[in-house]
Design an enzyme around this catalytic site. Structure first.
Site, PDB file in Angstrom:
ATOM      1  N   LYS A   1      -9.381  -1.403   5.055  1.00  0.00           N
ATOM      2  CA  LYS A   1      -9.909  -0.365   4.176  1.00  0.00           C
ATOM      3  C   LYS A   1     -11.221   0.175   4.726  1.00  0.00           C
ATOM      4  CE  LYS A   1      -8.220  -2.219  -0.241  1.00  0.00           C
ATOM      5  NZ  LYS A   1      -7.377  -1.068  -0.606  1.00  0.00           N
TER       6      LYS A   1
ATOM      7  N   ARG B   1       2.184  -5.915  -3.877  1.00  0.00           N
ATOM      8  CA  ARG B   1       3.619  -5.905  -4.160  1.00  0.00           C
ATOM      9  C   ARG B   1       4.335  -7.022  -3.417  1.00  0.00           C
ATOM     10  NH1 ARG B   1       3.905   0.205  -1.996  1.00  0.00           N
ATOM     11  NH2 ARG B   1       1.775   0.099  -2.777  1.00  0.00           N
TER      12      ARG B   1
HETATM   13  N1  BES Z   1      -5.875  -3.411  -4.361  1.00  0.00           N
HETATM   14  C1  BES Z   1      -5.453  -2.161  -3.880  1.00  0.00           C
HETATM   15  C2  BES Z   1      -5.379  -1.090  -4.969  1.00  0.00           C
HETATM   16  C3  BES Z   1      -6.666  -0.730  -5.661  1.00  0.00           C
HETATM   17  C4  BES Z   1      -7.324   0.443  -5.333  1.00  0.00           C
HETATM   18  C5  BES Z   1      -7.168  -1.490  -6.666  1.00  0.00           C
HETATM   19  C6  BES Z   1      -8.475   0.815  -5.987  1.00  0.00           C
HETATM   20  C7  BES Z   1      -8.320  -1.134  -7.334  1.00  0.00           C
HETATM   21  C8  BES Z   1      -8.976   0.022  -6.993  1.00  0.00           C
HETATM   22  C9  BES Z   1      -4.064  -2.276  -3.263  1.00  0.00           C
HETATM   23  O1  BES Z   1      -3.773  -3.490  -2.680  1.00  0.00           O
HETATM   24  C10 BES Z   1      -3.981  -1.255  -2.190  1.00  0.00           C
HETATM   25  O2  BES Z   1      -4.700  -1.376  -1.239  1.00  0.00           O
HETATM   26  N2  BES Z   1      -3.114  -0.266  -2.355  1.00  0.00           N
HETATM   27  C11 BES Z   1      -2.956   0.766  -1.383  1.00  0.00           C
HETATM   28  C12 BES Z   1      -1.493   0.976  -1.160  1.00  0.00           C
HETATM   29  C13 BES Z   1      -1.166   1.877  -0.019  1.00  0.00           C
HETATM   30  C14 BES Z   1      -1.532   1.217   1.292  1.00  0.00           C
HETATM   31  C15 BES Z   1       0.296   2.217  -0.035  1.00  0.00           C
HETATM   32  C16 BES Z   1      -3.614   2.028  -1.933  1.00  0.00           C
HETATM   33  O3  BES Z   1      -3.518   2.282  -3.119  1.00  0.00           O
HETATM   34  O4  BES Z   1      -4.251   2.717  -1.141  1.00  0.00           O
HETATM   35 MN    MN Z   2      -4.442  -3.549  -0.644  1.00  0.00          MN
END
Ligand code: BES
Ligand code: MN
Ligand code: ZN
Length: 485
Positions: A267, A341
């Site tokens: 990230k 997931r």
């Molecule tokens: N934990 C994150 C989602 C999240 C984002 C939680 C903001 C709380 C605040 C999740 O694991 C994630 O990284 N999701 C990705 C999925 C994508 C790679 C398909 C996302 O939402 O960017």
């Molecule tokens: Mn994630």
């Protein structure tokens, strides 16, 4: 904070602050009516929701202050509004150095629902999320007692107990989700779960890495392998004392990522510190069990929390890796940041093996749900409309706003993989929906609800009734759902 019922007459209350609800429109009658009317007439207080006015040395009362809490429009007022209002009043008065508060509820707000919500709001509001601030002055302001004024007609101890049980469970959940990831590792989360279970007489089993390997939880283990912190699968069981009247068995599954760096699909660093609340779903499920153990609904409930840390490193899972899940289905991991997931599917398959007939999962799953719904609503998905309607009814009663999103078949197409049974991402468009479809593929026909709480689980800024940080969202609805089964 000491919480009690105070069987007294209004005029005899001796606390620092006697609180009454004032609605938009007509000023409340009774004690200090003239002074209150002046506040309304001058426009200083209009009864708008969460508005607060303080009268010192109110006429004909022993209380030091009479506090007006804004109820908004009377026809819109309900127990959920009172929860917020009570919280706002407690936080405001606490900051002013008040120590004792007595809340007086007029008809028709005297029912047990209102009393329980008021107690809940007060306890929820009393948390500051400042555990790591060493300033010795921070404890100089505190509320010693919060009472609800009652007469013979209404206000039972049972309502106070319910409010306390639910609020303390939510504060337990919020505290877990607020913890930094160096403190709250998967091992520590499992330890906290075990302690909670033994304190409240619940069965608890923690599956370690070896056990998960034996079982074949390849999706969960693939995510965990990048971290030096070992993963765990927390399983907590509540069994009702009397023989159940149906075969139904509720499974609550919560995402327990104690920190989500994204893994190799790392990230951006901006805001990454917030990824410590990526276990808010797991924490909500554990808190729900804490309350369920005390409220004792008639249906058996099993909680499952897969907990891991998502890290990059030389052992980390790579984009393109193919893992075999507990169900036997293979997944091509195109993005290691779509980790929630992957751990949920193995936990959900395991929940079905444990006999759960109805499944609810709660997860901070996608940034896309934050874009869609902000921090106001939980995003809900289902393969069974009747089950979701039941859940939404419970959510409404509890004032936990929940919004259903569609699951048309077209979205599922986006998860087709070139090399495995399915891939773990579906692209940017409809990101929350493809995430839900991914999970759905592993629950088959079992009635299932997926809750994306990425937005609703966290407040960037404090609300008048709640400190910033974790909200504990979902918990109240889980308990209500089990209770009203
Ligand atoms: N934990 C994150 C989602 C999240 C984002 C939680 C903001 C709380 C605040 C999740 O694991 C994630 O990284 N999701 C990705 C999925 C994508 C790679 C398909 C996302 O939402 O960017
Ligand atoms: Mn994630
Ligand atoms: Zn995550």
């Amino acid at each position: 904070m000491d919480i009690k019922l105070e069987p007294k007459k209004l005029a005899d209350v001796e606390s620092d602050a006697l609180v009454i609800v004032g609605f938009e429109g007509t000023p409340p009658e009774g004690a200090s009516a003239d002074q209150i009317k002046e506040l309304y007439d001058s426009g200083e207080f209009s009864g708008k929701a969460l508005e607060i006015a303080i009268l010192h040395r109110p006429a004909a009362l022993k209380a030091k202050r009479l506090v007006l809490g804004g109820g908004g429009k009377p026809e819109k007022f309900n127990a959920a509004e009172l929860r917020k209002l009570t919280g706002a009043v407690v936080r405001a008065l606490k900051s002013k150095g008040v120590h004792s508060i007595t809340l007086a509820l007029d008809e028709p707000l005297r029912s047990d629902d209102f009393v329980a919500s008021a107690v809940e709001g007060a306890i929820l509001a009393d948390i500051e999320n400042d555990r790591y601030k060493t300033d010795p002055k921070k404890n100089e302001k505190w509320i010693e007692s919060f009472s609800v004024l009652v007469d013979q007609k209404a206000g039972s101890q049972a309502a106070v107990d319910r409010g306390r049980i639910l609020a303390e469970a939510q504060n337990f959940t919020r505290d877990l989700a607020n913890q930094p990831a160096n403190v709250l590792t998967p091992t520590v989360l499992a330890q906290r779960a075990r302690e909670m279970a033994s304190e409240f007489g619940l069965e608890c089993e923690i599956l370690d890495q070896d056990r998960m390997r034996q079982l074949g939880m390849g999706a969960l283990l693939g995510v965990a392998q990048g971290s030096a912190e070992p993963p765990a699968l927390i399983v907590i069981r509540y069994t009702p004392a009397s023989a159940p009247t149906s075969k139904d068995h509720l499974g609550l599954v919560g995402k327990g990522v104690t920190f989500d760096t994204g893994g190799i699909s790392i990230k951006p660093s901006d805001g990454m510190e917030k990824m410590r609340y990526d276990m808010a779903g797991g924490a909500a499920v554990l808190g729900a069990m804490r309350a369920i153990a005390q409220i004792k609904p008639a249906i058996p409930v099993t909680a499952l929390v897969p907990t891991i840390e998502n890290m990059p490193g030389s052992k980390a899972q790579r984009p393109g890796d193919i893992v075999t899940s507990l169900s036997g289905k293979t997944v091509e991991v195109l993005n290691t940041d779509a980790e929630g997931r992957l751990i949920l599917i193995d936990a959900l398959t395991y929940a079905q093996r444990l006999g759960c007939t109805h499944l609810v999962d709660a997860a901070t799953l996608t940034g896309a749900i934050v874009v869609a719904l902000g921090s106001v609503n939980i995003g809900a998905f289902t393969n069974n409309e009747a089950f979701l309607q039941k859940f939404l009814t419970a959510a409404k009663t509890e004032g936990e706003k929940t919004w259903q999103l569609p699951m048309d078949d077209e979205y599922k197409e986006l998860l087709k993989s070139n090399f495995a049974d399915l891939q773990n991402i579906g692209g940017r468009a409809g990101g929350s929906i493809t995430a839900a479809w991914f999970i759905r593929d592993f629950v088959d026909e079992t009635p299932w609800i997926h809750l994306d709480i990425a937005g609703a689980a966290w407040l960037d800024d404090a609300k008048p009734y709640m400190a910033k940080g974790a909200t504990g969202v979902g918990l109240r609805t889980f308990v209500r759902l089990a209770e009203t089964w």
